[in-house]
Design a protein around this motif. Structure first.
Motif, PDB file in Angstrom:
ATOM      1  N   ALA A  16      43.195 -36.728  24.462  1.00 10.85           N
ATOM      2  CA  ALA A  16      42.004 -37.459  24.902  1.00 10.85           C
ATOM      3  C   ALA A  16      42.093 -37.804  26.389  1.00 10.85           C
ATOM      4  O   ALA A  16      41.103 -37.698  27.119  1.00 10.85           O
ATOM      5  CB  ALA A  16      41.827 -38.723  24.072  1.00 10.85           C
ATOM      6  N   ALA A  17      43.272 -38.188  26.841  1.00 16.51           N
ATOM      7  CA  ALA A  17      43.443 -38.525  28.256  1.00 16.51           C
ATOM      8  C   ALA A  17      43.287 -37.288  29.138  1.00 16.51           C
ATOM      9  O   ALA A  17      42.623 -37.341  30.193  1.00 16.51           O
ATOM     10  CB  ALA A  17      44.813 -39.167  28.473  1.00 16.51           C
ATOM     11  N   LEU A  18      43.875 -36.170  28.738  1.00 12.61           N
ATOM     12  CA  LEU A  18      43.744 -34.943  29.521  1.00 12.61           C
ATOM     13  C   LEU A  18      42.307 -34.430  29.533  1.00 12.61           C
ATOM     14  O   LEU A  18      41.809 -33.960  30.561  1.00 12.61           O
ATOM     15  CB  LEU A  18      44.681 -33.872  28.980  1.00 12.61           C
ATOM     16  CG  LEU A  18      46.167 -34.103  29.225  1.00 12.61           C
ATOM     17  CD1 LEU A  18      46.990 -33.029  28.541  1.00 12.61           C
ATOM     18  CD2 LEU A  18      46.459 -34.137  30.710  1.00 12.61           C
ATOM     19  N   GLU A  23      37.206 -33.592  32.277  1.00  5.69           N
ATOM     20  CA  GLU A  23      35.765 -33.840  32.266  1.00  5.69           C
ATOM     21  C   GLU A  23      35.317 -34.533  33.541  1.00  5.69           C
ATOM     22  O   GLU A  23      34.237 -34.239  34.065  1.00  5.69           O
ATOM     23  CB  GLU A  23      35.385 -34.669  31.039  1.00  5.69           C
ATOM     24  CG  GLU A  23      35.519 -33.904  29.745  1.00  5.69           C
ATOM     25  CD  GLU A  23      35.652 -34.784  28.535  1.00  5.69           C
ATOM     26  OE1 GLU A  23      35.590 -36.025  28.666  1.00  5.69           O
ATOM     27  OE2 GLU A  23      35.842 -34.235  27.440  1.00  5.69           O
ATOM     28  N   LEU A  24      36.130 -35.429  34.044  1.00  8.43           N
ATOM     29  CA  LEU A  24      35.808 -36.088  35.313  1.00  8.43           C
ATOM     30  C   LEU A  24      35.844 -35.115  36.483  1.00  8.43           C
ATOM     31  O   LEU A  24      34.980 -35.148  37.358  1.00  8.43           O
ATOM     32  CB  LEU A  24      36.796 -37.220  35.587  1.00  8.43           C
ATOM     33  CG  LEU A  24      36.426 -38.582  35.072  1.00  8.43           C
ATOM     34  CD1 LEU A  24      37.575 -39.540  35.299  1.00  8.43           C
ATOM     35  CD2 LEU A  24      35.176 -39.086  35.713  1.00  8.43           C
ATOM     36  N   LEU A  25      36.838 -34.262  36.506  1.00  5.35           N
ATOM     37  CA  LEU A  25      36.975 -33.342  37.627  1.00  5.35           C
ATOM     38  C   LEU A  25      35.882 -32.280  37.647  1.00  5.35           C
ATOM     39  O   LEU A  25      35.488 -31.830  38.725  1.00  5.35           O
ATOM     40  CB  LEU A  25      38.354 -32.693  37.601  1.00  5.35           C
ATOM     41  CG  LEU A  25      39.519 -33.641  37.886  1.00  5.35           C
ATOM     42  CD1 LEU A  25      40.842 -32.906  37.770  1.00  5.35           C
ATOM     43  CD2 LEU A  25      39.387 -34.279  39.252  1.00  5.35           C
ATOM     44  N   PHE A  26      35.406 -31.875  36.482  1.00  6.56           N
ATOM     45  CA  PHE A  26      34.350 -30.873  36.430  1.00  6.56           C
ATOM     46  C   PHE A  26      32.953 -31.484  36.324  1.00  6.56           C
ATOM     47  O   PHE A  26      31.977 -30.749  36.153  1.00  6.56           O
ATOM     48  CB  PHE A  26      34.585 -29.905  35.266  1.00  6.56           C
ATOM     49  CG  PHE A  26      35.648 -28.899  35.546  1.00  6.56           C
ATOM     50  CD1 PHE A  26      35.394 -27.820  36.372  1.00  6.56           C
ATOM     51  CD2 PHE A  26      36.915 -29.043  35.014  1.00  6.56           C
ATOM     52  CE1 PHE A  26      36.371 -26.887  36.647  1.00  6.56           C
ATOM     53  CE2 PHE A  26      37.899 -28.119  35.278  1.00  6.56           C
ATOM     54  CZ  PHE A  26      37.634 -27.037  36.104  1.00  6.56           C
ATOM     55  N   LEU A  82      39.748 -45.527  29.099  1.00  6.87           N
ATOM     56  CA  LEU A  82      40.624 -46.002  30.174  1.00  6.87           C
ATOM     57  C   LEU A  82      40.799 -44.963  31.269  1.00  6.87           C
ATOM     58  O   LEU A  82      40.747 -45.291  32.458  1.00  6.87           O
ATOM     59  CB  LEU A  82      41.983 -46.407  29.605  1.00  6.87           C
ATOM     60  CG  LEU A  82      42.045 -47.748  28.896  1.00  6.87           C
ATOM     61  CD1 LEU A  82      43.413 -47.943  28.269  1.00  6.87           C
ATOM     62  CD2 LEU A  82      41.741 -48.878  29.858  1.00  6.87           C
ATOM     63  N   VAL A  83      41.002 -43.717  30.886  1.00  7.48           N
ATOM     64  CA  VAL A  83      41.185 -42.667  31.886  1.00  7.48           C
ATOM     65  C   VAL A  83      39.908 -42.455  32.688  1.00  7.48           C
ATOM     66  O   VAL A  83      39.949 -42.341  33.915  1.00  7.48           O
ATOM     67  CB  VAL A  83      41.665 -41.358  31.227  1.00  7.48           C
ATOM     68  CG1 VAL A  83      41.601 -40.197  32.199  1.00  7.48           C
ATOM     69  CG2 VAL A  83      43.070 -41.527  30.701  1.00  7.48           C
ATOM     70  N   GLY A  88      38.267 -42.539  37.344  1.00  7.43           N
ATOM     71  CA  GLY A  88      36.959 -42.374  37.971  1.00  7.43           C
ATOM     72  C   GLY A  88      36.742 -43.312  39.140  1.00  7.43           C
ATOM     73  O   GLY A  88      36.122 -42.957  40.142  1.00  7.43           O
ATOM     74  N   MET A  89      37.252 -44.517  39.044  1.00 10.05           N
ATOM     75  CA  MET A  89      37.069 -45.496  40.117  1.00 10.05           C
ATOM     76  C   MET A  89      38.159 -45.427  41.176  1.00 10.05           C
ATOM     77  O   MET A  89      37.887 -45.608  42.351  1.00 10.05           O
ATOM     78  CB  MET A  89      37.034 -46.912  39.529  1.00 10.05           C
ATOM     79  CG  MET A  89      35.868 -47.129  38.628  1.00 10.05           C
ATOM     80  SD  MET A  89      34.350 -46.836  39.495  1.00 10.05           S
ATOM     81  CE  MET A  89      33.301 -47.996  38.737  1.00 10.05           C
ATOM     82  N   PHE A  90      39.380 -45.198  40.751  1.00  9.27           N
ATOM     83  CA  PHE A  90      40.516 -45.174  41.683  1.00  9.27           C
ATOM     84  C   PHE A  90      41.223 -43.828  41.561  1.00  9.27           C
ATOM     85  O   PHE A  90      42.357 -43.756  41.118  1.00  9.27           O
ATOM     86  CB  PHE A  90      41.492 -46.301  41.370  1.00  9.27           C
ATOM     87  CG  PHE A  90      40.822 -47.627  41.159  1.00  9.27           C
ATOM     88  CD1 PHE A  90      40.290 -48.313  42.233  1.00  9.27           C
ATOM     89  CD2 PHE A  90      40.700 -48.172  39.895  1.00  9.27           C
ATOM     90  CE1 PHE A  90      39.661 -49.525  42.044  1.00  9.27           C
ATOM     91  CE2 PHE A  90      40.084 -49.385  39.697  1.00  9.27           C
ATOM     92  CZ  PHE A  90      39.553 -50.067  40.777  1.00  9.27           C
ATOM     93  N   GLY A  91      40.540 -42.771  41.944  1.00  5.21           N
ATOM     94  CA  GLY A  91      41.050 -41.416  41.778  1.00  5.21           C
ATOM     95  C   GLY A  91      42.235 -41.127  42.671  1.00  5.21           C
ATOM     96  O   GLY A  91      42.814 -42.016  43.305  1.00  5.21           O
ATOM     97  N   PRO A  92      42.598 -39.858  42.753  1.00  3.23           N
ATOM     98  CA  PRO A  92      43.757 -39.493  43.559  1.00  3.23           C
ATOM     99  C   PRO A  92      43.500 -39.780  45.036  1.00  3.23           C
ATOM    100  O   PRO A  92      42.477 -39.393  45.590  1.00  3.23           O
ATOM    101  CB  PRO A  92      43.900 -37.997  43.298  1.00  3.23           C
ATOM    102  CG  PRO A  92      42.555 -37.549  42.854  1.00  3.23           C
ATOM    103  CD  PRO A  92      41.938 -38.714  42.162  1.00  3.23           C
ATOM    104  N   GLY A  93      44.411 -40.475  45.651  1.00  2.00           N
ATOM    105  CA  GLY A  93      44.268 -40.811  47.065  1.00  2.00           C
ATOM    106  C   GLY A  93      43.190 -41.842  47.327  1.00  2.00           C
ATOM    107  O   GLY A  93      42.725 -41.984  48.460  1.00  2.00           O
ATOM    108  N   GLY A  94      42.759 -42.568  46.313  1.00  2.00           N
ATOM    109  CA  GLY A  94      41.733 -43.579  46.487  1.00  2.00           C
ATOM    110  C   GLY A  94      40.321 -43.021  46.503  1.00  2.00           C
ATOM    111  O   GLY A  94      39.377 -43.733  46.826  1.00  2.00           O
TER     112      GLY A  94
END
Length: 131
Positions: A16-18, A23-26, A82-83, A88-94
């Protein structure tokens, strides 16, 4: 619950986390000529929401078959939420991965609402079962 059920639950939560991460990245996928061919004037394609609507309720229903506990059945949904919220709010590198538009709302609606219905179905069957 047996050790096997705990391992299956752990795999479901990680899955579910992956899935939430992918889903967020695409989510910003569109017909712009880079990943998809240029067509329909660069229209957005929210395939992530469709994937969320299909996979997240399935994960909840499979987790509900492992045990009669509410937290066991809700664990994939909680991990997904949670993921999506944190990444979504605090992604990689802010970076802000989850933009404030209709696609974000569609992702939340397609991921959380069918999963909540599946969770309600799991709870109804466990409460109706004779003890």
């Amino acid at each position: 619950m047996t050790v096997r059920n705990w391992l299956v639950l752990a795999v479901l939560v990680v899955d579910a986390a992956l899935l939430a991460l992918l889903e967020l990245l695409f989510l910003p996928l569109r017909f712009d000529g880079y990943l998809l061919p240029y067509a329909l004037g660069g229209m957005h394609v929210p395939l992530s929401a469709v994937v969320a609507a299909l996979t997240t309720p399935w994960l909840v229903s499979v987790a509900g078959r492992l045990s009669q506990g509410l937290l066991v059945a809700a664990a994939p949904l909680i991990a997904w939420l949670l993921v999506v919220a944190v990444f979504g709010m605090f992604g990689p590198g802010g970076d802000l991965v989850l933009t404030a538009d209709w696609r974000a709302m569609l992702l939340f609606a397609c991921g959380a609402l069918p999963s909540a219905i599946a969770l309600g179905r799991v709870l109804a069957t466990t409460l109706a079962a004779p003890r």
